[in-house]
Design a protein around this motif. Structure first.
Motif, PDB file in Angstrom:
ATOM      1  N   ARG A  43     -22.720 -60.807  33.347  1.00  0.00           N
ATOM      2  CA  ARG A  43     -22.656 -62.449  33.356  1.00  0.00           C
ATOM      3  C   ARG A  43     -21.622 -62.907  34.292  1.00  0.00           C
ATOM      4  NH1 ARG A  43     -28.009 -63.089  32.193  1.00  0.00           N
ATOM      5  NH2 ARG A  43     -28.481 -62.250  30.227  1.00  0.00           N
ATOM      6  N   ARG A  44     -22.190 -64.096  34.723  1.00  0.00           N
ATOM      7  CA  ARG A  44     -20.941 -65.101  35.455  1.00  0.00           C
ATOM      8  C   ARG A  44     -20.592 -65.964  34.429  1.00  0.00           C
ATOM      9  NH1 ARG A  44     -21.181 -66.360  41.380  1.00  0.00           N
ATOM     10  NH2 ARG A  44     -23.172 -65.121  41.210  1.00  0.00           N
ATOM     11  N   TYR A  45     -19.175 -66.359  34.792  1.00  0.00           N
ATOM     12  CA  TYR A  45     -18.493 -67.397  34.035  1.00  0.00           C
ATOM     13  C   TYR A  45     -17.712 -68.076  34.844  1.00  0.00           C
ATOM     14  CZ  TYR A  45     -20.187 -64.483  29.892  1.00  0.00           C
ATOM     15  OH  TYR A  45     -20.706 -63.826  29.074  1.00  0.00           O
ATOM     16  N   LYS A  46     -17.623 -69.495  34.285  1.00  0.00           N
ATOM     17  CA  LYS A  46     -16.811 -70.392  35.154  1.00  0.00           C
ATOM     18  C   LYS A  46     -15.830 -70.940  34.128  1.00  0.00           C
ATOM     19  CE  LYS A  46     -17.325 -74.785  37.715  1.00  0.00           C
ATOM     20  NZ  LYS A  46     -18.339 -75.686  38.082  1.00  0.00           N
ATOM     21  N   VAL A  47     -14.496 -71.061  34.180  1.00  0.00           N
ATOM     22  CA  VAL A  47     -13.508 -71.542  33.625  1.00  0.00           C
ATOM     23  C   VAL A  47     -13.345 -73.252  33.612  1.00  0.00           C
ATOM     24  CG1 VAL A  47     -10.967 -71.848  33.154  1.00  0.00           C
ATOM     25  CG2 VAL A  47     -12.020 -69.829  34.112  1.00  0.00           C
ATOM     26  N   VAL A  48     -13.579 -73.602  32.508  1.00  0.00           N
ATOM     27  CA  VAL A  48     -13.687 -75.304  32.181  1.00  0.00           C
ATOM     28  C   VAL A  48     -12.535 -75.941  31.683  1.00  0.00           C
ATOM     29  CG1 VAL A  48     -16.115 -75.243  32.455  1.00  0.00           C
ATOM     30  CG2 VAL A  48     -15.097 -75.170  30.233  1.00  0.00           C
ATOM     31  N   ARG A  49     -11.659 -75.153  30.932  1.00  0.00           N
ATOM     32  CA  ARG A  49     -10.587 -75.662  30.375  1.00  0.00           C
ATOM     33  C   ARG A  49      -9.419 -74.391  30.216  1.00  0.00           C
ATOM     34  NH1 ARG A  49      -9.245 -77.307  24.838  1.00  0.00           N
ATOM     35  NH2 ARG A  49      -7.474 -78.579  25.032  1.00  0.00           N
ATOM     36  N   VAL A  50      -8.148 -74.833  30.651  1.00  0.00           N
ATOM     37  CA  VAL A  50      -7.069 -73.736  30.147  1.00  0.00           C
ATOM     38  C   VAL A  50      -6.211 -74.330  29.088  1.00  0.00           C
ATOM     39  CG1 VAL A  50      -5.097 -72.704  31.376  1.00  0.00           C
ATOM     40  CG2 VAL A  50      -7.197 -73.163  32.713  1.00  0.00           C
ATOM     41  N   ARG A  51      -6.151 -73.334  28.063  1.00  0.00           N
ATOM     42  CA  ARG A  51      -5.333 -73.973  26.835  1.00  0.00           C
ATOM     43  C   ARG A  51      -3.657 -73.388  27.184  1.00  0.00           C
ATOM     44  NH1 ARG A  51      -8.971 -72.895  21.673  1.00  0.00           N
ATOM     45  NH2 ARG A  51     -10.645 -74.262  22.196  1.00  0.00           N
ATOM     46  N   ASN A  52      -3.201 -73.938  26.668  1.00  0.00           N
ATOM     47  CA  ASN A  52      -1.549 -73.693  26.901  1.00  0.00           C
ATOM     48  C   ASN A  52      -1.212 -72.773  25.978  1.00  0.00           C
ATOM     49  OD1 ASN A  52       0.841 -74.135  28.102  1.00  0.00           O
ATOM     50  ND2 ASN A  52       1.467 -75.695  26.638  1.00  0.00           N
ATOM     51  N   ILE A  53      -1.758 -71.490  25.812  1.00  0.00           N
ATOM     52  CA  ILE A  53      -1.385 -70.330  25.167  1.00  0.00           C
ATOM     53  C   ILE A  53      -1.761 -69.174  25.998  1.00  0.00           C
ATOM     54  CG2 ILE A  53      -2.125 -68.697  23.178  1.00  0.00           C
ATOM     55  CD1 ILE A  53      -3.512 -71.220  22.172  1.00  0.00           C
ATOM     56  N   GLU A  54      -0.506 -68.220  25.786  1.00  0.00           N
ATOM     57  CA  GLU A  54      -0.497 -67.129  26.829  1.00  0.00           C
ATOM     58  C   GLU A  54       0.009 -65.707  25.899  1.00  0.00           C
ATOM     59  OE1 GLU A  54       3.894 -67.426  29.030  1.00  0.00           O
ATOM     60  OE2 GLU A  54       2.094 -68.283  29.932  1.00  0.00           O
ATOM     61  N   HIS A  55      -0.536 -64.728  26.571  1.00  0.00           N
ATOM     62  CA  HIS A  55      -0.399 -63.286  25.811  1.00  0.00           C
ATOM     63  C   HIS A  55       0.020 -62.353  26.785  1.00  0.00           C
ATOM     64  CE1 HIS A  55      -2.039 -64.503  21.944  1.00  0.00           C
ATOM     65  NE2 HIS A  55      -2.929 -65.170  22.689  1.00  0.00           N
ATOM     66  N   SER A  56       0.631 -61.363  26.450  1.00  0.00           N
ATOM     67  CA  SER A  56       1.103 -60.282  27.406  1.00  0.00           C
ATOM     68  C   SER A  56      -0.171 -59.385  27.436  1.00  0.00           C
ATOM     69  CB  SER A  56       2.264 -59.336  27.063  1.00  0.00           C
ATOM     70  OG  SER A  56       2.023 -58.816  25.659  1.00  0.00           O
ATOM     71  N   CYS A  57      -0.352 -58.793  28.735  1.00  0.00           N
ATOM     72  CA  CYS A  57      -1.652 -57.900  28.895  1.00  0.00           C
ATOM     73  C   CYS A  57      -0.963 -56.894  30.098  1.00  0.00           C
ATOM     74  CB  CYS A  57      -2.555 -58.584  29.325  1.00  0.00           C
ATOM     75  SG  CYS A  57      -4.276 -57.782  30.025  1.00  0.00           S
ATOM     76  N   PRO A  58      -1.452 -55.634  29.603  1.00  0.00           N
ATOM     77  CA  PRO A  58      -1.059 -54.620  30.790  1.00  0.00           C
ATOM     78  C   PRO A  58      -1.926 -54.395  32.107  1.00  0.00           C
ATOM     79  CG  PRO A  58      -2.293 -53.502  28.876  1.00  0.00           C
ATOM     80  CD  PRO A  58      -2.070 -54.768  28.659  1.00  0.00           C
ATOM     81  N   LEU A  59      -3.149 -55.397  32.038  1.00  0.00           N
ATOM     82  CA  LEU A  59      -4.011 -55.247  33.160  1.00  0.00           C
ATOM     83  C   LEU A  59      -3.997 -56.636  33.978  1.00  0.00           C
ATOM     84  CD1 LEU A  59      -7.364 -54.461  31.429  1.00  0.00           C
ATOM     85  CD2 LEU A  59      -5.778 -52.893  32.843  1.00  0.00           C
ATOM     86  N   HIS A  60      -3.442 -57.563  33.708  1.00  0.00           N
ATOM     87  CA  HIS A  60      -3.368 -58.782  34.273  1.00  0.00           C
ATOM     88  C   HIS A  60      -2.069 -59.207  34.786  1.00  0.00           C
ATOM     89  CE1 HIS A  60      -7.547 -59.752  34.192  1.00  0.00           C
ATOM     90  NE2 HIS A  60      -7.830 -59.257  32.818  1.00  0.00           N
ATOM     91  N   GLU A  61      -1.310 -58.231  35.301  1.00  0.00           N
ATOM     92  CA  GLU A  61       0.106 -58.423  36.012  1.00  0.00           C
ATOM     93  C   GLU A  61       0.995 -59.050  34.772  1.00  0.00           C
ATOM     94  OE1 GLU A  61      -0.138 -60.639  39.673  1.00  0.00           O
ATOM     95  OE2 GLU A  61      -1.588 -59.168  40.439  1.00  0.00           O
ATOM     96  N   GLY A  62       0.633 -58.669  33.675  1.00  0.00           N
ATOM     97  CA  GLY A  62       1.673 -59.255  32.638  1.00  0.00           C
ATOM     98  C   GLY A  62       1.142 -60.293  31.479  1.00  0.00           C
ATOM     99  N   LYS A  63       0.357 -61.061  32.083  1.00  0.00           N
ATOM    100  CA  LYS A  63       0.070 -62.155  31.281  1.00  0.00           C
ATOM    101  C   LYS A  63      -1.565 -62.801  31.169  1.00  0.00           C
ATOM    102  CE  LYS A  63       4.384 -64.419  30.177  1.00  0.00           C
ATOM    103  NZ  LYS A  63       4.643 -63.597  28.734  1.00  0.00           N
ATOM    104  N   VAL A  64      -1.997 -62.909  30.065  1.00  0.00           N
ATOM    105  CA  VAL A  64      -3.376 -63.653  30.266  1.00  0.00           C
ATOM    106  C   VAL A  64      -3.253 -65.139  29.551  1.00  0.00           C
ATOM    107  CG1 VAL A  64      -4.682 -61.675  30.515  1.00  0.00           C
ATOM    108  CG2 VAL A  64      -3.985 -62.630  27.960  1.00  0.00           C
ATOM    109  N   ARG A  65      -4.058 -65.857  29.854  1.00  0.00           N
ATOM    110  CA  ARG A  65      -4.158 -67.330  29.261  1.00  0.00           C
ATOM    111  C   ARG A  65      -5.528 -67.448  28.577  1.00  0.00           C
ATOM    112  NH1 ARG A  65      -1.096 -71.239  31.965  1.00  0.00           N
ATOM    113  NH2 ARG A  65      -1.556 -72.527  30.307  1.00  0.00           N
ATOM    114  N   VAL A  66      -5.413 -68.116  27.472  1.00  0.00           N
ATOM    115  CA  VAL A  66      -6.636 -68.664  26.685  1.00  0.00           C
ATOM    116  C   VAL A  66      -7.397 -69.773  27.380  1.00  0.00           C
ATOM    117  CG1 VAL A  66      -7.597 -69.558  24.734  1.00  0.00           C
ATOM    118  CG2 VAL A  66      -5.703 -68.216  24.518  1.00  0.00           C
TER     119      VAL A  66
END
Length: 142
Positions: A43-66
């Protein structure tokens, strides 16, 4: 509206992406249920809002955002007889031998048999001597 996690570089309103399924490291991640568990492969998804929360992730160059995502409207070619604005139809892909027109005849994010609402008729479309309409549609979730 769906909540998920995306890499920091994708975490911008308006960015669209196709979710192809979880990578191997995701299967054992404690955030997998929120991150990939809310998305449907293909499925295709579109980001509509970025929250001010982040987590570490080994796949996404260190960090992901909610982020909050929606399934956006998608353009698809269809038979003129079913191309009626406002109607809901079971999607049937048209046949076209031209591989360059694949983005309209089999657009990523939609599957044959999806129920879609026709939002707008955009253009006429010809392939293999047959005439079609290009419509902007939105998938109806069950």
């Amino acid at each position: 509206m769906t909540i998920t996690l995306v890499g920091e570089k994708l975490a911008k309103p308006g960015v669209e992406f196709i979710y192809y399924g979880p990578a191997d490291p995701c299967k054992s991640c404690r955030l997998a249920r929120v991150c990939v568990g809310n998305l449907e492969p293909g499925r295709r998804y579109k980001v509509v809002r970025v929250r001010n929360i982040e987590h570490s992730c080994p796949l996404h160059e260190g960090k992901v955002r909610v982020v909050e995502v929606i399934e956006p409207a998608i353009e698809v070619a269809m038979e003129p007889r079913v191309a009626i604005v406002g109607s809901k139809i079971k999607l049937s892909f048209v046949e076209c031998s031209d591989p360059e027109k694949q983005t309209l005849t089999r657009p990523e994010g939609l599957f044959e048999g999806d129920i879609v609402k026709i939002l707008e008729i955009l253009d006429d479309f010809e392939c293999d001597g047959k005439h079609y309409k290009v419509a902007r549609v939105m998938r109806e979730k069950e």
